[in-house]
Design a protein around this motif. Sequence first.
Motif, PDB file in Angstrom:
ATOM      1  N   LYS A  81      -9.168  66.355  81.740  1.00  0.00           N
ATOM      2  CA  LYS A  81      -7.975  65.935  82.484  1.00  0.00           C
ATOM      3  C   LYS A  81      -7.303  64.773  81.765  1.00  0.00           C
ATOM      4  N   LYS A  83      -5.063  62.714  82.734  1.00  0.00           N
ATOM      5  CA  LYS A  83      -4.910  61.489  83.516  1.00  0.00           C
ATOM      6  C   LYS A  83      -6.181  60.639  83.468  1.00  0.00           C
ATOM      7  N   GLU A  84      -7.343  61.262  83.182  1.00  0.00           N
ATOM      8  CA  GLU A  84      -8.588  60.508  83.121  1.00  0.00           C
ATOM      9  C   GLU A  84      -8.825  59.891  81.745  1.00  0.00           C
ATOM     10  N   ALA A 148     -13.927  56.686  86.527  1.00  0.00           N
ATOM     11  CA  ALA A 148     -13.165  57.549  85.630  1.00  0.00           C
ATOM     12  C   ALA A 148     -13.186  57.030  84.198  1.00  0.00           C
ATOM     13  N   ARG A 149     -13.275  55.687  84.032  1.00  0.00           N
ATOM     14  CA  ARG A 149     -13.281  55.130  82.676  1.00  0.00           C
ATOM     15  C   ARG A 149     -14.529  55.551  81.913  1.00  0.00           C
ATOM     16  N   THR A 151     -16.576  58.370  82.528  1.00  0.00           N
ATOM     17  CA  THR A 151     -16.555  59.805  82.243  1.00  0.00           C
ATOM     18  C   THR A 151     -15.473  60.149  81.227  1.00  0.00           C
ATOM     19  N   GLY A 152     -14.302  59.517  81.345  1.00  0.00           N
ATOM     20  CA  GLY A 152     -13.222  59.798  80.393  1.00  0.00           C
ATOM     21  C   GLY A 152     -13.586  59.389  78.980  1.00  0.00           C
TER      22      GLY A 152
END
Length: 506
Positions: A81, A83-84, A148-149, A151-152
Amino acid sequence: MTVHHLNQLLLACSLVLLVAVAAVRISSRSGLPSLLVYLGIGIVIGADGLGHVRFSNAELTQIIGYAALVVILAEGGLGTKWKEIKPVLPSACVLALVGVATSVGITAAGAHYLVGLEWRPALIIGAVVSSTDAAAVFSVLRRIPLPARVTGTLEAESGFNDAPVVILVVAFSTTGPVSHWYVLVGEIALELAIGAAIGLAVGWLGSWGLKHVALPASGLYPIAVMAIAVTAYATGALAHGSGFLAVYLASMLLGNAKLPHWPATRGFAEGLGWIAQIGMFVLLGLLVTPHELGDDIVPALLIGLVLTMVARPLSVVVSLLPFRVPWQEQALMSWAGLRGAVPIILATIPMVNGVDTTHRIFNIVFVLVVVYTLIQGPTLPWLAGKLRLGEPQEAADLGIESAPLERLRGHLLSVAIPEGSRMHGVEINELRLPAGSAVTLVVREGKSFVPLPTTTLRRGDELLVVATDPVREAAERRLRAVGRGGKLASWLGTNGAEAGSESRGR
């Protein structure tokens, strides 16, 4: 090969696939990455196992491994994704470049001074094991909610660091003197630039074409998407660029382009990814000879200890120093540097090129990957809990599949309301879909009916929404916003992510 032999081969392959698919359940329950199960299947049917199948073709393994990696990277890119990873893109790039260089140097020094390897095989091992594996990492991390930081960054790093590592392994495995470091840096920069340019170009052209050309059958869309991804890899490789980076970037663009029939495409890609992993790991298990691993177990454990406790943490700290990442997140990223398919496949490169001590390099890498994945994989959820990095589970996102209606200049949206969606309890008129779109049918418990404006939606419902071309994307955004934020989702914040954050703030 006779028809009888072909039938026997097909039966054996189908049985292996059935056993491997059943093993997915075992790995998901135990917390072990599935690669260990598939490697075990290969070993069991290999020369030292029950099947007594003798296989030693490193070149064929490398070719099949490269093909499988293309599919795995394509599947990973399609699921990424934007956005992530957008906020963490700079840190992920630095981690994939500076982090790899730091890890290669420290691991190679450990292999040279602690194990006594010559510098060339030490550098090869250092490069081979410095690439993290997305399939191994996220088969474990997928079970726990993380910021999210984190996993991204891990996802983007896994997609980016294959390219420079492949270049380094090939450079170290060539006959003759190894190029100076500045020559290698220049080659890596050039190949990455070519691969990135081609991947972005192919991905953009492919997504534009699939949006503007209605294919005659919905089943052609998944095939077209995978064909575009493979085209990106082949074009990048033929242009002397990084084909692996090209396929990942092209797939990432395709995955974020809101293409027609996207859930079906995503499911098709996941299925191909599983087949690629199963076939690749079983083949690697066949290639290894267990009774020859005894002398290399201790060296593998020593090198793995240097990699896990020194090289990986230092590479994370050095790479993320400018970005002020909290130490808890750095600690988890250090421990989450799982090695999977990529190192074992890359270990076949020196075997094909005829480098001295190639079998020892392969055995060390094999033992290292298996042992440390067995240790790190199950302990990642425990470490995340100790570091307090878990996040509350967000509302489940909607599954929206779009089918183009070319002659009517519209789209047919199939919307599935999952468990945990905040669309549960919302009336049709409270969706506030843009003019030019409407809910035309609801399927509930196997029965379909035409809804009224006051019909209340429930979890498990499937909706059929018709939208004209100009408002299709706005309708999708609104549906996702209500799915995350409920009936009070702000109309001004039609983006699903924004609505979700707004709802959490209420």
